[in-house]
Design an enzyme around this catalytic site. Sequence first.
Site, mmCIF file in Angstrom:
data_model
loop_
_atom_site.group_PDB
_atom_site.id
_atom_site.type_symbol
_atom_site.label_atom_id
_atom_site.label_comp_id
_atom_site.label_asym_id
_atom_site.label_seq_id
_atom_site.Cartn_x
_atom_site.Cartn_y
_atom_site.Cartn_z
ATOM 1 C CD GLN A 24 -6.527 -4.869 3.934
ATOM 2 O OE1 GLN A 24 -7.645 -5.233 4.302
ATOM 3 N NE2 GLN A 24 -6.827 -3.727 3.537
ATOM 4 C CG ASP B 51 0.554 -2.446 6.229
ATOM 5 O OD1 ASP B 51 -0.567 -2.534 6.804
ATOM 6 O OD2 ASP B 51 0.496 -1.980 4.983
ATOM 7 C CE LYS C 126 -7.129 -0.186 5.990
ATOM 8 N NZ LYS C 126 -7.914 0.411 5.218
ATOM 9 C CG HIS D 88 -1.913 0.959 1.534
ATOM 10 N ND1 HIS D 88 -1.794 2.237 1.810
ATOM 11 C CD2 HIS D 88 -3.249 0.815 1.229
ATOM 12 C CE1 HIS D 88 -2.865 2.858 1.749
ATOM 13 N NE2 HIS D 88 -3.689 2.141 1.650
ATOM 14 C CB CYS E 265 -3.658 3.232 -1.439
ATOM 15 S SG CYS E 265 -4.917 4.532 -1.213
#
Lengths: 406, 147
Positions: free
Chosen positions: A201, A198, A224, A121, A364
């Site tokens: 997700q 990261d 999220k 991202h 993104c």
Amino acid sequence: MDLERIRKDFPILKTKVNGNDLVYLDNAATSQKPKLVIDSLVDYYENYNSNVHRGVHTLSVKATNEYEKSRSKVREFINADKDEEIIYTRNASESLNIIAYTWGSRNVNKDDDIFITPFEHHSNIVPWQELCKNKKANLKYIPLTESGDVDLDKFKSMIGTKTKLISITHMSNVLGTLLPVKEIINIANSTPAVTVIDACQSVPHMPVDVKDLDCDFLCFSGHKMLGPTGIGVLYGKFDILNEMPPFLFGGDMISEVTYEDAKWNDLPYKFEAGTPNIADAIGLGFACDYLKNIGMENVWNHEIEIGEYIFSKFKSLDNFEVLGEKSKEKRGGVVSFSHNKVHPHDIGSGLDQFGVAIRTGHHCAMPLVRSYGIVAASRASVYIYNTKEEIDIFINRLLEVEEYFK
Amino acid sequence: MSELSDFDDMYQEVIIDHYKNPRNSKKLSGNYDETKAHNPFCGDEIELQLIISEDRIVEKISVTGRGCAISQSSGSLMSDSVYGKSIEEVKNINLNVRAMLKDEELSDEDLDSIGDSYAIEGVKKFPVRIKCALLSWAALKELIDKY
């Protein structure tokens, strides 16, 4: 998992969009919020709104307790050792920037290497580009195999004593595939590099255990994972965080201030200058409660099932292509697709007329989307409240939209 | 999707027609002016070529590109709207199209000046798509402002 009961917990699912029942498939961008989380915000503002960490009055003590209780819930949620390792930020972007600006500026030097993957991202690309520009260091990409997965053998041959930082996404927000983060961290351990995950997700959708991963840092956003916007997390190993200089300076992050100088507060407060986002941090704690109650294994299995269902539907359609179709990695509930003729924005506007919310654009991740020879794609991403019936609606409506533009 | 009136307002038949069969899409030869407009967020592209005659008339125009139905049909409609018009008229049309998409009050005369491009009026109900509709008009402004 009782889907019907879960759906009742999300007030927004009763909303009509353009006269149709909402089918919300934009969860990789932000999730919806259960009543429990919404109520926790109202409860804070209506019943104990007060600043934290300095008051002696009842409400301030209650606000401080709830704020810190939330930190413990987050710590438990990702199985960190200490509450001090959980730093509250605005979002994962801010978490990644903190690492770049503090650990990065102190430890990355001229000609050093930073590794990321082609799947990142923008928030896990741009801070490192800037750091490398400032330090005259090199930003390198882990190469890919023919199937489009990371090539660990090639990666092994590229690293060495100059490798200072490796930052990788746990799960691609475009392709929905998992990356072999454990293997990459293992390989990284042969170098001086710190590892950054990261987890935007992954933490919302699957069990994530920072001790099992053995990463040095892990970043994610609250919004999220059923939590409010404006609250994110930076996890870091205690010893590394402790060595790092502060990022923002001001109130709450100091232990002693004279007219000339200041001493830094202990972790985690050293990184939480100023009045924090109290309400939303508390809300995030309740989001963790909610997910824990369902069980992250159950959440993940549900999403794999729905993700596979979407994937199989697309396989039977002409004119559509799923991005990253050839990947051999496991995939979750995120599917990006393109049509050989109809533009994603026309698809997105069309589906919206039927109450189906998907994302269109570059997600993104411009470099990744461009690598498929397209500039924009459409993406459907699911969460615990999505059903197979909703996917059927999505696909049927998608075919209607295709027909319209054919 | 005939029961969806707002959607059909945006994607009028004439828009779909211009999307599928763009007008004035043959590249020019000779002494033309040229510019490209690009929206990095969706990748929409418009390439505009113009030949302005000595008496300041749009003598030839070519619009090509790739992207969504709105951006591409708007470019095609634009070429029809400004072909054969004087520089002053084109500048005026450009302002009127923008005003129309901002839902501003326009005189009958100004509305008439827009010509076939009146078909993109329905886009004003979809604010996120106005940028798509104006991409070709931004390219046109860039070239025309030089005259």
